[in-house]
Every structure is written in C-alpha cells, then in structure tokens.
Design a protein around this motif. Structure first.
Motif, short mmCIF file in Angstrom:
data_model
loop_
_atom_site.label_atom_id
_atom_site.label_comp_id
_atom_site.label_asym_id
_atom_site.label_seq_id
_atom_site.Cartn_x
_atom_site.Cartn_y
_atom_site.Cartn_z
N ASP A 66 0.86 -1.19 0.00
CA ASP A 66 0.00 0.00 0.00
C ASP A 66 0.89 1.24 0.00
O ASP A 66 1.33 1.70 1.05
CB ASP A 66 -0.90 -0.01 1.24
N PRO A 67 1.19 1.80 -1.17
CA PRO A 67 2.11 2.93 -1.25
C PRO A 67 1.65 4.17 -0.47
O PRO A 67 2.47 5.04 -0.16
CB PRO A 67 2.17 3.23 -2.75
N ALA A 68 0.37 4.25 -0.14
CA ALA A 68 -0.13 5.42 0.60
C ALA A 68 0.15 5.31 2.09
O ALA A 68 0.06 6.31 2.81
CB ALA A 68 -1.63 5.59 0.36
N LEU A 69 0.47 4.12 2.58
CA LEU A 69 0.63 3.92 4.02
C LEU A 69 1.87 4.64 4.56
O LEU A 69 1.81 5.26 5.62
CB LEU A 69 0.70 2.42 4.35
N GLY A 70 2.99 4.55 3.87
CA GLY A 70 4.20 5.20 4.34
C GLY A 70 4.01 6.70 4.55
O GLY A 70 4.30 7.22 5.65
N PRO A 71 3.52 7.43 3.54
CA PRO A 71 3.26 8.85 3.76
C PRO A 71 2.27 9.12 4.89
O PRO A 71 2.41 10.12 5.61
CB PRO A 71 2.69 9.30 2.41
N GLU A 72 1.28 8.24 5.06
CA GLU A 72 0.33 8.42 6.17
C GLU A 72 1.03 8.28 7.52
O GLU A 72 0.76 9.05 8.45
CB GLU A 72 -0.79 7.39 6.06
N LEU A 73 1.94 7.33 7.63
CA LEU A 73 2.68 7.16 8.89
C LEU A 73 3.57 8.36 9.18
O LEU A 73 3.67 8.80 10.33
CB LEU A 73 3.51 5.88 8.83
N VAL A 74 4.21 8.89 8.15
CA VAL A 74 5.04 10.08 8.34
C VAL A 74 4.18 11.25 8.78
O VAL A 74 4.53 11.99 9.72
CB VAL A 74 5.81 10.42 7.05
N ASP A 75 3.04 11.44 8.11
CA ASP A 75 2.14 12.53 8.47
C ASP A 75 1.61 12.36 9.89
O ASP A 75 1.54 13.33 10.66
CB ASP A 75 0.99 12.60 7.47
N TRP A 76 1.26 11.12 10.26
CA TRP A 76 0.78 10.85 11.62
C TRP A 76 1.86 11.19 12.64
O TRP A 76 1.58 11.82 13.67
CB TRP A 76 0.37 9.38 11.75
N ALA A 77 3.10 10.79 12.37
CA ALA A 77 4.19 11.07 13.30
C ALA A 77 4.41 12.57 13.45
O ALA A 77 4.63 13.07 14.56
CB ALA A 77 5.48 10.37 12.83
N ARG A 78 4.35 13.29 12.36
CA ARG A 78 4.52 14.74 12.44
C ARG A 78 3.40 15.39 13.24
O ARG A 78 3.65 16.26 14.08
CB ARG A 78 4.59 15.34 11.03
N ARG A 79 2.16 14.98 12.98
CA ARG A 79 1.03 15.55 13.72
C ARG A 79 1.13 15.23 15.20
O ARG A 79 0.75 16.04 16.07
CB ARG A 79 -0.31 15.01 13.18
N THR A 80 1.63 14.04 15.51
CA THR A 80 1.69 13.59 16.91
C THR A 80 2.82 14.27 17.68
O THR A 80 2.67 14.59 18.86
CB THR A 80 1.89 12.05 16.94
N LEU A 81 3.95 14.52 17.00
CA LEU A 81 5.17 14.91 17.71
C LEU A 81 5.60 16.35 17.51
O LEU A 81 6.34 16.89 18.35
CB LEU A 81 6.32 13.99 17.28
N ILE A 82 5.22 16.96 16.40
CA ILE A 82 5.67 18.32 16.14
C ILE A 82 4.56 19.29 16.53
O ILE A 82 3.49 19.30 15.93
CB ILE A 82 6.07 18.51 14.67
N PHE A 83 4.80 20.06 17.55
CA PHE A 83 3.78 21.00 18.05
C PHE A 83 4.47 22.25 18.56
O PHE A 83 5.67 22.32 18.69
CB PHE A 83 2.96 20.36 19.18
#
Length: 237
Positions: free
Chosen positions: A220-237
C-alpha cells in the motif's frame, strides 16, 4: 579552468553523489537491553536538532532493514528514527523466541533514543509491525516519553505476547494509529476489540492491500506517507 581543476571538481562531485545515499541510510548503533543483551539499531538523524524521535520495531523473523524506506522518509520530514533489531534478530544478541524480554528491548530503545542530545525526550513515538505492534503497545502505553504508537497488524495474542484491551485505557491521551489489511481478519478483530476498550476515539487505517505487518508498506504505497504525516502531527507542536 585548467584540466587539472576540472578533474578535481568532477571527482568532488562524484564523491558527493556516492556519499549522499550513505548519509540517508542512517548509521549502525548499539545499545543494551535491560538484562544486558546487546541490541543493534540503525539511527537516522534529522538534519535540524533537537528533533522528535521514532522507534521502529520489526516483525518476527525479520530485521531493522524492513524499515529502511520509512526511516529515511521520517528523517527527511524532520524526525530522528531508530530502527531496532529485536533480540535474536539481525545483529542483536539473545534468543529470537517471542518473550516478555522483547518488551524490555523496546523500552531500552525508547530510553536510549530519549537520552540522545539531539532528540526531544518529550516527543517520541513508536511504530511496530505484527509482533512489533504488540511490543510497541506493551512498552509504550505507560512510558512517560511516548506520545504515540502506530500499530501495524496487531494481534490480541502473538505467540504468547498478549494485548489486554485495558492497555488502551492505560495509554490515556497518547495518539494511537491502528493499521490493518481488510484481508487480515485477526488483525481486524484485534483493532475492533482495542477500539471498543478505548475511552477515546482512535485513528484507523484499513488498507485494501492483502498484506501483513511491514509488508503493508510495500503493498500500500499510501501507508508510508500516512505514517510520516501521523508522526509529524503527533510529535511536532
């Protein structure tokens, strides 16, 4: 420009071309689990530091190399990633049989990454696949440094490494992303039970690709970008 100078410039450019992929590949590191078992990892440091950190935990019988692509993507997105070899896997010592000692391996990786001067100790996440998903929730649900966990193809019971749905309450407000293939009935059942036990809504990513654990990243090529986006939303504030 003389022929000698042109040759020197060309050589320097060639060295840069060769060196760039090596930098992106991260560098090997070693750490120790709580019982002294030597563990190997691959560290991908963000260019701008201090940066949030992500620990990547592979499937049974695999190694940290399964996360090379995702780790590089996290690095380029401004996060430092540590891909861990669980005991008995890759270049780590110890026995490969799933055990509670592997939870200690993940805790040791969290503590090691949090202690690095270039990493923000208040902004760590875990990404685990299959066995690694179970270990991520068990190690991270109450760890004070962990802000989120992404669980790829978790199992209520993976060869004795059991997930009590009550862990979702212990995780509190930590971000949890639950990932599975729609063709993976046990992982889907696990996600359903974990979600039902959670006091707050949890994000899900249900993929139509027929794959399990880290194999979903390729299927699922869309999963990697989703994980990166999730990590950024979770950790960068």
């Amino acid at each position: 420009m003389s022929a000698r100078v042109r040759a020197a410039v060309a050589l320097a450019a060639a060295v840069l071309v060769v060196a760039a992929p090596t930098a992106r590949a991260g560098r090997p590191v070693t750490l120790a689990s709580e019982d002294g078992t030597p563990l190997a990892g691959q560290l991908y440091e963000a260019a701008s530091r201090p940066a949030p950190g992500v620990v990547l935990i592979h499937m049974l019988g695999r190694s940290r190399a399964d996360f090379d692509g995702l780790a590089g993507d996290l690095q380029r997105a401004g996060l430092t990633a540590l891909a861990l070899d669980l005991r008995g896997h890759g270049s780590s010592g110890g026995a490969a049989t799933p055990s509670a000692a592997m939870v200690a391996d993940v805790r040791a990786a969290i503590d090691w990454l949090a202690a690095r001067p270039g990493v923000r100790p208040d902004a760590l996440a875990l990404v685990g696949a299959s066995l690694g998903a179970n270990l991520a929730l068990l190690a991270g649900a109450e760890h004070p440094a962990v802000r989120g966990m992404a669980l790829l193809s978790p199992s209520l019971d993976y060869r004795g490494i059991r997930l009590d749905p009550a862990l979702m309450k212990k995780a509190g407000a930590r971000a949890i992303l639950l990932v599975a293939s729609t063709e993976d009935p046990y992982a889907l059942r696990t996600i359903r039970d974990l979600t039902a036990a959670s006091p707050i809504a949890r994000q899900q990513w249900l993929s139509g690709a027929e794959a399990h654990g880290t194999r979903l990243l390729a299927a699922d090529p869309a999963l990697g970008p989703e994980l990166v986006d999730w990590a950024r939303r979770t950790l960068i504030f």
